[in-house]
Scaffold this motif. Structure first.
Motif, PDB file in Angstrom:
ATOM      1  N   THR A 422       0.825  -1.215   0.000  1.00 37.15           N
ATOM      2  CA  THR A 422       0.000   0.000   0.000  1.00 37.15           C
ATOM      3  C   THR A 422       0.857   1.262   0.000  1.00 37.15           C
ATOM      4  OG1 THR A 422      -0.121   0.068   2.411  1.00 37.15           O
ATOM      5  CG2 THR A 422      -1.857  -1.172   1.249  1.00 37.15           C
ATOM      6  N   GLY A 423       2.175   1.082   0.131  1.00 35.11           N
ATOM      7  CA  GLY A 423       3.064   2.240   0.199  1.00 35.11           C
ATOM      8  C   GLY A 423       3.303   2.726   1.609  1.00 35.11           C
ATOM      9  N   ALA A 424       2.824   1.944   2.588  1.00 38.15           N
ATOM     10  CA  ALA A 424       3.031   2.288   4.003  1.00 38.15           C
ATOM     11  C   ALA A 424       3.376   1.016   4.769  1.00 38.15           C
ATOM     12  CB  ALA A 424       1.777   2.941   4.589  1.00 38.15           C
ATOM     13  N   LEU A 453      12.067   2.112   2.774  1.00 40.97           N
ATOM     14  CA  LEU A 453      12.031   0.749   2.244  1.00 40.97           C
ATOM     15  C   LEU A 453      11.684   0.814   0.759  1.00 40.97           C
ATOM     16  CD1 LEU A 453      10.048  -1.084   5.083  1.00 40.97           C
ATOM     17  CD2 LEU A 453      12.537  -0.854   4.828  1.00 40.97           C
ATOM     18  N   TYR A 454      12.134  -0.216   0.012  1.00 37.96           N
ATOM     19  CA  TYR A 454      11.914  -0.233  -1.435  1.00 37.96           C
ATOM     20  C   TYR A 454      11.783  -1.692  -1.860  1.00 37.96           C
ATOM     21  CZ  TYR A 454      12.840   0.950  -6.392  1.00 37.96           C
ATOM     22  OH  TYR A 454      12.770   1.128  -7.748  1.00 37.96           O
ATOM     23  N   ILE A 464       8.519   3.131   0.361  1.00 37.47           N
ATOM     24  CA  ILE A 464       7.785   3.237   1.619  1.00 37.47           C
ATOM     25  C   ILE A 464       8.605   4.009   2.651  1.00 37.47           C
ATOM     26  CG2 ILE A 464       6.612   1.942   3.446  1.00 37.47           C
ATOM     27  CD1 ILE A 464       7.660  -0.090   0.526  1.00 37.47           C
ATOM     28  N   PRO A 465       8.206   5.227   2.997  1.00 39.84           N
ATOM     29  CA  PRO A 465       8.901   5.943   4.083  1.00 39.84           C
ATOM     30  C   PRO A 465       8.540   5.326   5.427  1.00 39.84           C
ATOM     31  CG  PRO A 465       7.017   7.213   3.290  1.00 39.84           C
ATOM     32  CD  PRO A 465       7.122   6.028   2.390  1.00 39.84           C
ATOM     33  N   ILE A 466       9.500   5.237   6.304  1.00 42.06           N
ATOM     34  CA  ILE A 466       9.239   4.672   7.636  1.00 42.06           C
ATOM     35  C   ILE A 466       8.967   5.817   8.609  1.00 42.06           C
ATOM     36  CG2 ILE A 466      10.138   3.249   9.513  1.00 42.06           C
ATOM     37  CD1 ILE A 466      11.964   1.892   7.504  1.00 42.06           C
ATOM     38  N   VAL A 467       7.765   5.814   9.160  1.00 42.47           N
ATOM     39  CA  VAL A 467       7.387   6.857  10.118  1.00 42.47           C
ATOM     40  C   VAL A 467       7.117   6.289  11.504  1.00 42.47           C
ATOM     41  CG1 VAL A 467       6.488   8.389   8.343  1.00 42.47           C
ATOM     42  CG2 VAL A 467       4.963   6.716   9.391  1.00 42.47           C
ATOM     43  N   THR A 468       7.102   4.955  11.624  1.00 39.59           N
ATOM     44  CA  THR A 468       6.849   4.339  12.920  1.00 39.59           C
ATOM     45  C   THR A 468       8.154   4.208  13.708  1.00 39.59           C
ATOM     46  OG1 THR A 468       5.967   2.383  14.043  1.00 39.59           O
ATOM     47  CG2 THR A 468       7.097   2.004  11.964  1.00 39.59           C
ATOM     48  N   ALA A 479      14.420  -3.842  -0.046  1.00 41.51           N
ATOM     49  CA  ALA A 479      15.657  -3.093   0.175  1.00 41.51           C
ATOM     50  C   ALA A 479      15.455  -2.103   1.309  1.00 41.51           C
ATOM     51  CB  ALA A 479      16.063  -2.363  -1.098  1.00 41.51           C
ATOM     52  N   ILE A 480      16.524  -1.873   2.060  1.00 44.11           N
ATOM     53  CA  ILE A 480      16.517  -0.906   3.168  1.00 44.11           C
ATOM     54  C   ILE A 480      17.485   0.214   2.815  1.00 44.11           C
ATOM     55  CG2 ILE A 480      16.898  -0.571   5.644  1.00 44.11           C
ATOM     56  CD1 ILE A 480      16.605  -3.651   5.935  1.00 44.11           C
ATOM     57  N   PHE A 481      16.958   1.429   2.733  1.00 41.08           N
ATOM     58  CA  PHE A 481      17.798   2.598   2.493  1.00 41.08           C
ATOM     59  C   PHE A 481      18.033   3.272   3.839  1.00 41.08           C
ATOM     60  CE2 PHE A 481      15.710   3.221  -1.970  1.00 41.08           C
ATOM     61  CZ  PHE A 481      16.344   2.068  -2.420  1.00 41.08           C
TER      62      PHE A 481
END
Length: 574
Positions: A422-424, A453-454, A464-468, A479-481
């Motif tokens: 879902t992109g989240a 994340l990608y 996916i930006p990580i906000v949690t 992938a983890i950026f």
């Protein structure tokens, strides 16, 4: 922008009879409006409301009595077996009243379901017409291809059929594949030859089996999960409205006429949509790719002047989003400011932070990447921008642990692509790994707030930006950026979602059945990097424009709901 007029004169006498004339635009404009219009016409036809009744027509009851008498004579002569008695039709099986001269009847009263013999493959002539389900278009029931048996020789038993038989697709019957055979042939046993009696016209029987009420009934009865099909007893006992034979022929003629007019409606709407899409695409191309600022400005004015006209569907808004994002990463969305610190200053800050991480032992010294060649630069950048590689903007590009993780009932969430598409980041319904497994992971494989994340396998390219702030880990297909405090995360996320980045990912993806974007290629991705101050302006502008697109989509959804509700109200009144 030129546009074809809607065919307001088409079948107005018929549509007026259906109480549709005043709301014809709704039928034309609503999502699947013409499909719903077809359903309404067919439903009304099968209720006796499409053509006038004629008191001189021989009633259907007389026809049914004649068929019963003929069957009795054939049984008596030993030509057929006595048919199994059919149960009387209960009032609950009659969804509406019928006109005078009509009768409710079970299918077996007026047609022979699966009424032809099977044939062994060895007895089929090579020139015989062989019909498979794939040869019939769903919904329209048009014959897409006529194969000879020689083209598809098989060892399976086939069903024979004759010209005038109604061929009913019993496998996945919701696909609505029903045709009248215009010649003799054989078919797969998933197509059932229904042989009409003298009481029913083959074309009318076809429409009976395609009417919405019967499709709904069939869908409630289907058995089988992977390959749902209609059972024979359910088909034989199905209840249908049967008009006098003369009226059947009038109904078929009127249905053919009105369905042809619906075909024309769909063609007109398709041409209008094609013109609209072509106009939008041409304007967007000029806006995006023209080197001349005046040409770009003219294209932008055209889009603004025809905004509502061009963007009437979610698909057109999606194209607009792509164009806006592409303009952003090309440096054409906001004005440049000569006083902005160039992007090279930001690159120096990130490089210093990475050197500190190497010194602290958190990451290895990255392997130097080759400079970006001119052939890798798809467009020229404004002053102060830099072409850089993805690895230049991040602490490290890695992925989840390559070893299968141990399972746990509770513990640390372990996310797969399904938890991210879902992109989240979605932690609900995920798997878990033991705390000890998570703690043993390298720093780089522990995503934290601010990282990105990608997805790299299957549905690759989801950013996916990580906000949690909750702890979790991911599978190897993600992938983890890992970012630094200077990484331009907000701008980077927008770039990774642009057509430029997605095209790059598609080009480097490997594999056939399930493509994968390799990390080595991902690290090399060319990124158009603006000065930090301009990034802030770009991100703010994108926020405003994407909100505008959101509002446009909401208006489109609201308009479509209103059109659909109006069409349903007209259908209910009719």
């Amino acid at each position: 922008m030129s546009d074809e007029r809607q065919p307001m004169g088409i079948a107005m006498s018929e549509l007026s009879a259906l109480n549709l004339e005043a709301h014809f635009d709704a039928a034309f404009s609503a999502p699947s409006g013409t499909a719903r219009l077809r359903e309404m016409i067919l439903t009304l036809a099968m209720q006796g409301k499409l053509v006038a009744q004629d008191a001189s027509d021989e009633p259907a009851s007389v026809l049914l009595e004649k068929i019963t008498a003929e069957k009795t004579a054939l049984v008596k002569a030993g030509k057929i077996r006595a048919p199994k008695p059919l149960p009387p039709i209960a009032d609950s099986e009659k969804p509406h009243a019928l006109p005078s001269g009509w009768e409710w009847a079970r299918l077996a009263d007026f047609a022979d379901y699966n009424g032809r013999d099977n044939i062994e493959p060895s007895k089929i002539a090579k020139s015989t017409w062989l019909l498979d389900l794939e040869d019939i278009e769903k919904g329209t029931s048009r014959i897409l291809y006529r194969a000879k048996y020689a083209e598809r020789e098989s060892k399976s038993t086939k069903s024979m059929f004759k010209a005038g038989d109604v061929l009913y697709g019993k496998l996945r019957p919701y696909l609505d594949k029903v045709v009248v055979a215009d010649g003799d042939g054989v078919c797969t046993t998933e197509i059932v030859p229904v042989v009409p009696s003298k009481a029913i016209a083959p074309e009318y029987l076809r429409w009976l089996l395609k009417r919405p009420g019967f499709l709904a009934h069939v869908n409630s009865l289907m058995y089988g999960v992977k390959m749902p099909r209609l059972g024979t007893d359910d088909a034989i006992n199905s209840v249908h409205p049967l008009p006098p034979l003369a009226e059947q022929k009038r109904i078929v003629a009127k249905l053919d006429q009105m369905m042809a007019q619906c075909d024309e409606l769909e063609k007109i709407r398709a041409r209008q949509q094609e013109k609209r899409c072509a106009t939008q695409a041409a304007a967007l191309r000029q806006w995006l790719s023209a080197d001349d600022a005046q040409v770009r400005a003219r294209a932008q004015r055209f889009i603004a002047g025809h905004f509502e006209e061009l963007h009437v569907s979610r698909e057109s808004v999606a194209e607009l989003r792509k164009a806006i994002l592409q303009l952003a990463v090309m440096g054409r969305l906001v004005a440049q400011n000569a006083s902005d610190e160039p992007a090279s200053v930001l690159l120096g800050m990130i490089a210093a932070e990475k050197a500190a991480l190497v010194k602290a032992g958190k990451i290895r010294a990255p392997k130097p990447l080759p400079p970006i060649a001119e052939s890798e630069k798809p467009y020229a950048l404004p002053s102060g921008w830099e072409w850089v590689r993805l690895q230049d903007l991040l602490a490290i590009v890695t992925d989840g642990d390559h070893q299968p993780p141990p399972k746990a009932i509770k513990g640390i969430p372990f996310l797969v692509i399904g938890n991210l598409n879902t992109g989240a980041v979605v932690l609900d319904g995920c798997r878990f790994v033991p705390d000890s497994y998570y703690e043993a992971l390298d720093w780089a494989r522990k995503p934290t707030s601010g990282d990105v994340l990608y997805t790299v396998t299957g549905s690759f390219g989801i950013t996916i930006p990580i906000v949690t702030s909750e702890k979790f880990c991911v599978q190897r297909h993600v992938a983890i950026f890992k970012t630094t405090s200077s990484t331009p995360t907000s701008y980077l996320i927008h770039f990774l979602r642009s057509a430029e980045a997605l095209t790059y990912a598609e080009e480097i993806a490997t594999g056939i059945a399930q493509k994968t974007v390799p990390l080595t290629g991902l690290r090399d991705m060319p990124i158009a990097l603006p000065p930090l101050a301009e990034q802030t302006r770009i991100v703010a502008k994108l926020k405003d424009l994407m909100a505008l697109c959101d509002a446009l989509e909401s208006r489109i959804d609201a308009a479509e709901r209103k059109q659909s509700q109006l069409l349903e109200a007209v259908a209910a009144a009719a």
